[in-house]
Design a protein around this motif. Structure first.
Motif, PDB file in Angstrom:
ATOM      1  N   GLY A 145      -1.557 -11.947  -7.274  1.00  0.00           N
ATOM      2  CA  GLY A 145      -3.207 -11.973  -7.150  1.00  0.00           C
ATOM      3  C   GLY A 145      -3.597 -10.294  -7.927  1.00  0.00           C
ATOM      4  N   THR A 166     -10.987 -22.513  -5.949  1.00  0.00           N
ATOM      5  CA  THR A 166     -11.820 -21.601  -5.188  1.00  0.00           C
ATOM      6  C   THR A 166     -12.389 -20.635  -6.266  1.00  0.00           C
ATOM      7  OG1 THR A 166     -10.359 -22.635  -3.915  1.00  0.00           O
ATOM      8  CG2 THR A 166     -12.428 -20.439  -3.393  1.00  0.00           C
ATOM      9  N   GLN A 167     -14.127 -20.774  -6.511  1.00  0.00           N
ATOM     10  CA  GLN A 167     -14.664 -20.413  -6.716  1.00  0.00           C
ATOM     11  C   GLN A 167     -14.265 -19.822  -8.576  1.00  0.00           C
ATOM     12  OE1 GLN A 167     -16.427 -16.809  -4.846  1.00  0.00           O
ATOM     13  NE2 GLN A 167     -18.234 -16.416  -6.207  1.00  0.00           N
ATOM     14  N   ASP A 226      -5.633 -24.949  -6.602  1.00  0.00           N
ATOM     15  CA  ASP A 226      -7.060 -24.233  -6.590  1.00  0.00           C
ATOM     16  C   ASP A 226      -7.856 -23.622  -7.006  1.00  0.00           C
ATOM     17  OD1 ASP A 226      -8.783 -22.564  -4.919  1.00  0.00           O
ATOM     18  OD2 ASP A 226      -7.460 -22.503  -2.853  1.00  0.00           O
ATOM     19  N   GLN A 236      -7.746 -18.803  -7.772  1.00  0.00           N
ATOM     20  CA  GLN A 236      -9.047 -18.168  -7.295  1.00  0.00           C
ATOM     21  C   GLN A 236     -10.440 -16.879  -7.600  1.00  0.00           C
ATOM     22  OE1 GLN A 236      -9.161 -16.786  -2.921  1.00  0.00           O
ATOM     23  NE2 GLN A 236      -9.792 -14.829  -3.929  1.00  0.00           N
ATOM     24  N   LEU A 237     -10.873 -17.369  -8.212  1.00  0.00           N
ATOM     25  CA  LEU A 237     -12.328 -16.133  -8.588  1.00  0.00           C
ATOM     26  C   LEU A 237     -11.729 -15.642 -10.425  1.00  0.00           C
ATOM     27  CD1 LEU A 237     -12.085 -13.709  -6.139  1.00  0.00           C
ATOM     28  CD2 LEU A 237     -14.528 -14.808  -7.507  1.00  0.00           C
ATOM     29  N   ASN A 266       1.163  -1.518   0.067  1.00  0.00           N
ATOM     30  CA  ASN A 266       0.159  -0.048   0.258  1.00  0.00           C
ATOM     31  C   ASN A 266       0.547   1.514   0.090  1.00  0.00           C
ATOM     32  OD1 ASN A 266      -2.850   1.110   0.813  1.00  0.00           O
ATOM     33  ND2 ASN A 266      -2.794  -0.825   1.147  1.00  0.00           N
ATOM     34  N   ALA A 311     -16.859 -23.303  -3.380  1.00  0.00           N
ATOM     35  CA  ALA A 311     -17.223 -22.516  -4.380  1.00  0.00           C
ATOM     36  C   ALA A 311     -17.575 -21.837  -5.234  1.00  0.00           C
ATOM     37  CB  ALA A 311     -16.878 -20.731  -3.591  1.00  0.00           C
ATOM     38  N   PHE A 314      -9.788 -10.908  -7.469  1.00  0.00           N
ATOM     39  CA  PHE A 314     -10.889 -10.525  -6.707  1.00  0.00           C
ATOM     40  C   PHE A 314     -12.223  -9.734  -7.144  1.00  0.00           C
ATOM     41  CE2 PHE A 314      -6.436 -10.071  -4.853  1.00  0.00           C
ATOM     42  CZ  PHE A 314      -6.531 -10.850  -4.490  1.00  0.00           C
ATOM     43  N   HIS A 315     -12.805  -9.768  -6.410  1.00  0.00           N
ATOM     44  CA  HIS A 315     -14.175  -9.236  -6.818  1.00  0.00           C
ATOM     45  C   HIS A 315     -13.620  -7.433  -7.792  1.00  0.00           C
ATOM     46  CE1 HIS A 315     -17.217 -11.953  -6.584  1.00  0.00           C
ATOM     47  NE2 HIS A 315     -16.841 -12.511  -5.867  1.00  0.00           N
ATOM     48  N   LYS A 332       0.982  -9.256  -5.684  1.00  0.00           N
ATOM     49  CA  LYS A 332      -0.757  -8.624  -5.579  1.00  0.00           C
ATOM     50  C   LYS A 332      -0.725  -7.470  -5.165  1.00  0.00           C
ATOM     51  CE  LYS A 332      -4.346  -8.811  -2.005  1.00  0.00           C
ATOM     52  NZ  LYS A 332      -4.246  -9.580  -0.046  1.00  0.00           N
ATOM     53  N   GLY A 333      -2.389  -6.686  -6.808  1.00  0.00           N
ATOM     54  CA  GLY A 333      -2.674  -5.572  -6.325  1.00  0.00           C
ATOM     55  C   GLY A 333      -2.194  -4.712  -7.090  1.00  0.00           C
ATOM     56  N   GLN A 356       2.345  -5.121  -1.683  1.00  0.00           N
ATOM     57  CA  GLN A 356       1.484  -5.196  -2.773  1.00  0.00           C
ATOM     58  C   GLN A 356       0.487  -3.837  -3.002  1.00  0.00           C
ATOM     59  OE1 GLN A 356      -2.099  -6.133   0.422  1.00  0.00           O
ATOM     60  NE2 GLN A 356      -0.326  -7.933   0.951  1.00  0.00           N
ATOM     61  N   MET A 357      -0.704  -3.471  -4.019  1.00  0.00           N
ATOM     62  CA  MET A 357      -1.047  -3.047  -3.352  1.00  0.00           C
ATOM     63  C   MET A 357       0.576  -1.369  -4.121  1.00  0.00           C
ATOM     64  SD  MET A 357      -4.533  -3.722  -1.541  1.00  0.00           S
ATOM     65  CE  MET A 357      -5.407  -2.078  -2.312  1.00  0.00           C
ATOM     66  N   MET A 361     -12.289  -6.277  -9.286  1.00  0.00           N
ATOM     67  CA  MET A 361     -11.061  -5.896 -10.750  1.00  0.00           C
ATOM     68  C   MET A 361     -11.430  -6.052 -12.004  1.00  0.00           C
ATOM     69  SD  MET A 361      -9.460  -6.270  -7.932  1.00  0.00           S
ATOM     70  CE  MET A 361      -7.299  -5.928  -8.922  1.00  0.00           C
TER      71      MET A 361
END
Ligand SMILES: [Cu+2]
Lengths: 632, 146, 632, 146
Positions: free
Chosen positions: C225, C302-303, C300, C278-279, C154, C326, C250-251, C203-204, C177-178, C253
């Protein structure tokens, strides 16, 4: 900013002073408050509802809510610099309908509500410098349609993509300096096509790519200061039109390629009037370098590490202003001025070498009005008749802060329309039988400060009948006395006379009687023991600065004539605050509106009162046989 | 930090047919939220801004919404936003002291927002059942132009 | 963190409690202090020099100087989250020679002196999350050679270029990350070649380019990620080797292209064991998708919006762990489990559709040890003998939070080595003459919480002689009474019994006498009026939770047996604080080290003392003819 | 904010042959400065970090250094850093409230730093003669390895 009160709400005592002071350019004083750095955590309730200008910087306001400024309904300008503001909630400025300027510099903004800027009817300036913004979308655009200035410097913006409702209607100034913008696409800035005459600052962004055509609109000024890739920028600017293009750089910037003719090739496809290139390094400065510069009105080559301009540059007929400051010319002829026949302004200030003037180096510049040769180590043994010949349009000449000029006849020959001559801090050796300035009948301003001039030459100011301003500070007068001589005799239009730091101990009774229009006299930093008002032919509306002298006592007859709009500065004098000076003390307290710098107008006697401000002294004096009794 | 701290009521929308207010119910801090154009709420995607400062880490994050009409909870909706093995949001795993900010579109899971006067209580909790954010949202919705 | 004192410096009263509590995993309690959010502007002088762990977050320390922490010479961990720190001057941690972990999260750092981190002999963890850092060069590298963890999330870092003296010797975890990193060149990260088994978090960051070979060293884990450009990332990673590659998203994005076999093609050139996706959205999930996944140990998904795994996937012989949580499988056979013969772990948790178990869908998974089918809307009318047949190695089975299971015979047939069975929050209909778990002789943990189980079935726990942990919370007992029946008769190894929220009003005198090893009993949230110690065969070292019951009075004979290391929780009971309860009150004050949650162990009678903590009550009781006199 | 505020003395170098300390002489704020490797001072380019918070704008910026030995100013050096028409530094023109930070190499205008015990006073002033930064630097230099 100086005129703000320090968040104290009673200004009456100073108001009179401020109103009449010559120096202070104030706006509605009792509507301006300065609360800077007082550690406040809310707006003081004592601030009147009429407050228009509020400097609340360096206080502590973590959250702005709709109640925070709700009482200040008349605010025009609000400075919230460094107030630790993190949160700006809904309607924070809801009640500030008149607000024109909002400064949020240095607050790490964590949230700006969509209605953060709702309220003001026409917010003009919004300053968001160093607020941690990483995206333009962080700024809610609601109610920003009136903006003319948006300052976003020193943030972390990496994309110029603008929100679709970005306000373009009135925008004139958009500052992105020192962000992290590397590329600019046409789509990013397409909204800016709706603006015209906008100023865009990209200084300090490491821009590596601009999509050609991104700036097709008519811009006023584009600043790419410090950007390394000039060819890339120019390619992106092709076919655009504007007034000013700033392509200079700064000390300590990495990656500074040399400027070659290739680098500037892109300018052939851009229509720009003024070009700034400060601190760039030119490699092989030849005539090719000017190939794409022919349409320029102004060329600024400040400190571009050049020592000559090549002979044979052609086509520079549009150039009116040439700035060559802080370079290393050895001879004035090395600028080959004949290539720039339309020059009106020529600046060769701060040359790093001893600049030889030569003879007639500028003689083709018949249109030149402003010539600055200051701070350039100039030494001339016959100045400046031949050296500056041919300058028939010259109005302003600055030769200050050079080494030494010898004057053997008239100072300058062909420049009869000269209005300003600055010779400050340049030693003058005058060896003429008549006044060296006698042909300068239109001269209005003459600065001879610290010029080691011989003030006993009676005809020094011969012919200067238009002179309005004369600075003689830091020169010496014979015996430290300003005689009732004929030095100033012909200066019938003089209004301002600076005689500070001249080691003057006394002034003749009628020293300035010939100066009928005199209205501003600075005699500060001398050794005067007496406050002489007799020396002036009129005391109406005069400004007299006697600060830093040796005045103890001023009798009543010197004070009585100071009627009307006079301003007197008596600060830093060893004033006597006993009954022997009761005239001054009484007059002073009745005429506080005439006093400049009352804070430093202090007593030095009696000892027990030393340092007290004169305005605070209360004396009760009665005459007894033994003398005067004082009750402080 | 006392539980008696009263945070101000914030106005999100105040229009003829739609008023939305909210108030933080986290005793430690206020909550920052706004909607770009209230009229967009009629469509089911609209742009919001929201920010909080984390007082607790959110390795896990659970949202719970209650729809309250006349003081009675008539509907409860909960969702797991962050859990071991599935971090739906990029914010999952952030630590105490970090500032979260979201700005962008929100799509409601429901087709339209209910009409009438009601309160929605929203709470985010973490793996230790600490309150991460909490708000009471008061809605007066009489929009009928879908 | 829970065990910190709230910056109060006297811990003796609680110390005993903390030492014996089963739940609190504490480190040197009287060396840990929590001063979080107290508005402090300096380190309190009262903090002892022995303080090892200090949470000083959310206070106000704008400048750290060499005197700021100079008294805390034993500090191991210092948390300075959100302390408004802007300036870290020379030697700020000079005296903190033992410091291992420094957290500076959420401080807008304006200056870190070159000697900012000098002092600690081996600083291991440095957390610089959200400190406004825009360049790695902002961080002084002096004395960071011992670092194993550097957290830089961040911030505004846009270049991964590392300072030449970046500490690589011990570095294991580097979190970016970020930030704003878009490209990674080999030169940027060449220093990281010196590390091995490092974890790198990107990530990010919107990474669009990685120079091939940039990560040639042996990494432990790489997290990309939310990065959109998976092929670009994989191209940059070619020829590298590592344990874990996280490529999920992620949701919310933007830019989420579908995963096609082409997207994963680059994995053929990378040696990685565990892959997380995931996702991501799979398009046309066919066998080609697995072409480059054959060397994986764990996958993995997942979703990932899948409802089947294609039949005919080959070569997945290395896969030991498959996570399919998921997603939306309709039938367990749709995962085509036979393609993954080496599976040890299979997770199909949180399926969004009603998952039909079918018959023998997993029967080829002879090595499967862990199966998670929780939260997947499972409804089975004959569970799970056939449905889960063939799982001969199964040790852990999670079927919790499903809809309903009917048990007609043994619950599971082939899995005799089952150690853990979780059926919580899944309704069980048991229709057997013998115990449904009777063949699970190795079962250690059985969770039947909220399973609507019929507790009057006497043979329910038949055969569970290895059971250590039994959760029966949120089930009902006939008449609200825990009888002295034979329910627990065979559970001779049971240590932990959870009976909270079972609506129990009474407990038989010998209800738990067969449970000889019982050491942890949770009876909280029931309707018990009596504190019954008789029911237990031994009270030595027992933990008894009676919180949230209806106990008023506890006579002496119930308390006396509680010797040794017992812990009792009596919080949230309506305790009587008059002389009629003098036994409890006297015992309580002598046995504070046995009390859990003394803060919420309060009086409800007499009225005027309602809400007082039991420990603060002083009674003076004497027996008179009329009754008992209390002096509070 | 009172003039009596005493800022702490900061240590820049403390080595056998070289000690450098400084103290802010701006009553409003301390001054942040450090040198990466003190041994590099022997060469005439070395890496520094410096930061200040502006309490005044710096449209113009003037630096003045005095070399003081035994309480006497023996050398004065001044330089114009920002002036109209020539902004040598990218910081020129920054406003009140901005944070300036420089991290990177510095090349001394002189060939080597003087040996012995002495004080350098350094002051930055702006167009209004406001003090932008002010520091007294105490040097004990006995390095002789050039
Ligand atoms: Cu497992």
């Amino acid at each position: 900013r100086k005129h703000f009160q320090s968040c104290s709400f009673f200004m009456s005592s100073l108001q009179g002073f401020l109103k009449t002071s010559l120096r202070i350019n104030f706006v509605a004083v009792n509507k301006s408050y300065n609360c800077e750095g007082l550690g406040l955590t809310k707006i003081p309730e004592e601030l009147p509802v009429t407050t228009e200008i509020l400097d609340f910087s360096f206080n502590v306001l973590p959250s702005l809510e709709n109640s925070t400024f709700s009482e200040l309904k008349s605010l025009l300008l609000l400075d919230l610099t460094r107030c630790q503001i993190n949160w700006v909630y809904d309607g924070a400025f809801h009640s500030n309908r008149q607000l024109k300027t909002l400064v949020l510099t240095g607050n790490l903004l964590m949230f700006l509500s969509d209605t953060a800027f709702v309220g003001p009817q026409s917010l003009k300036q919004l300053v968001l410098t160093q607020t941690g913004i990483a995206s333009m979308f962080f700024i809610p655009m609601t109610n920003l349609d009136s903006l003319d200035t948006l300052i976003l410097g020193n943030n972390h913006i990496s994309s110029l993509q603008l929100p679709p409702n970005f306000p373009t209607q009135n925008l004139k100034y958009l500052d992105f300096q020192m962000n992290n913008i590397k590329t600019i696409t046409a789509a990013d800035v397409s909204l800016l096509q709706k603006t015209s005459n906008i100023t865009l600052i990209f200084k300090g962004n490491d821009i590596t790519y601009i999509e050609p055509g991104a700036f097709q609109s008519n811009f006023y000024s584009l600043d790419f200061g410090g950007c390394a890739d000039i060819p890339g920028i120019l390619a992106g600017l092709q076919n655009s039109t504007g007034q000013t293009l700033w392509l200079g750089t700064f000390h300590g910037m990495e990656k500074e390629p040399f400027i070659t003719p290739d680098v500037l090739q892109g300018l052939c496809n851009i229509s720009v009037k003024d070009l700034y290139l400060q601190l760039r390094h030119f490699k092989n400065l030849n005539t090719d370098m000017f190939h794409c510069l022919t349409r320029l009105r102004k060329l600024d080559l400040t400190q571009t590490h050049i020592n000559m301009l090549p002979a044979g540059i052609s086509g520079m007929r549009s150039l009116e202003e040439l700035v060559l400051n802080a370079n290393s010319f050895e001879h004035l002829c090395n600028i080959n001025s004949a290539s720039f026949p339309s020059l009106i302004h020529l600046h060769i200030k701060g040359n790093s070498e001893l600049l030889q003037l030569g003879s007639g180096c500028l003689e083709k510049l018949a249109k030149l009005q402003h010539l600055d040769l200051s701070k350039s180590y100039i030494k001339s043994f016959d100045c400046c008749k031949e050296a500056l010949s041919g300058l028939s349009s010259l109005r302003q000449l600055n030769l200050s802060h050079n080494i030494k000029l010898h004057l053997h006849d008239v100072f300058i020959k062909d420049s009869a329309s000269l209005e300003l001559l600055d010779l400050a801090s340049t030693a003058l050796h005058i060896n003429t039988s008549q006044g060296p300035f006698r042909n300068l009948h239109l001269l209005q301003v003459l600065n001879l400060s610290s010029s080691h001039i011989n003030t006993s030459i009676q005809h020094l100011f011969q012919g200067l009948e238009s002179l309005i301003f004369l600075d003689l500070s830091q020169n010496n007068f014979e015996l430290g006395i300003m005689q009732n001589n004929k030095l100033f005799q012909e200066l019938s239009n003089l209004e301002v006379l600076i005689l500070s730091s001249c080691e003057l101990a006394a002034i003749g009774n009628q020293a300035f009687h010939s100066l009928k229009k005199l209205r501003h006299v600075d005699l500060s930093h001398n050794k005067l023991a007496a406050f002489s008002t007799d020396a002036f032919s009129s005391l109406k509306n005069i400004y007299l600065n006697f600060a830093h002298n040796r005045i103890h006592i001023i009798p009543h007859d010197k004070l009585a004539p100071l009627a009307g709009h006079c301003i007197i500065n008596l600060s830093y004098n060893p004033l006597n605050c006993t009954c022997s000076n009761i005239d001054l003390i009484t007059w002073y307290k009745q005429n506080l509106d005439k006093i400049e710098d009352p804070k430093e107008t202090r007593c030095s006697e009696p000892k027990w009162h030393s340092g007290a401000q004169l305005a605070t002294v209360s004396l009760s004096c009665g005459i007894t046989t033994g003398g005067i009794i004082a009750v402080v | 930090i006392s539980a008696s701290t009263e945070w101000p009521t914030h106005t999100v929308c105040k229009e003829d047919n739609l008023e939305i207010y909210y108030k933080s119910c986290d005793p430690r801090q206020d909550f920052a939220f706004s909607i770009d154009r209230c009229s967009d709420i009629a469509t089911h995607t609209f742009n919001i801004r929201a920010a909080i400062l984390l007082r607790h880490s959110i390795k896990e994050l659970y949202a719970k919404l209650n729809l309250i009409i006349n003081g009675k909870t008539v509907l409860t909706y909960s969702e797991t936003l962050c859990e071991p093995g599935l971090s739906k949001l990029i914010f999952c795993g952030k630590k105490k002291g970090e500032h979260l900010y979201y700005e962008g579109p929100v799509t409601l899971g429901i087709k339209e927002i209910p009409q009438g006067d009601y309160v929605v209580s929203a709470e985010l909790t973490n793996e230790d059942h600490d309150t991460v954010a909490c708000a009471y949202v008061t809605v007066k919705n009489y929009l009928d132009d879908y």
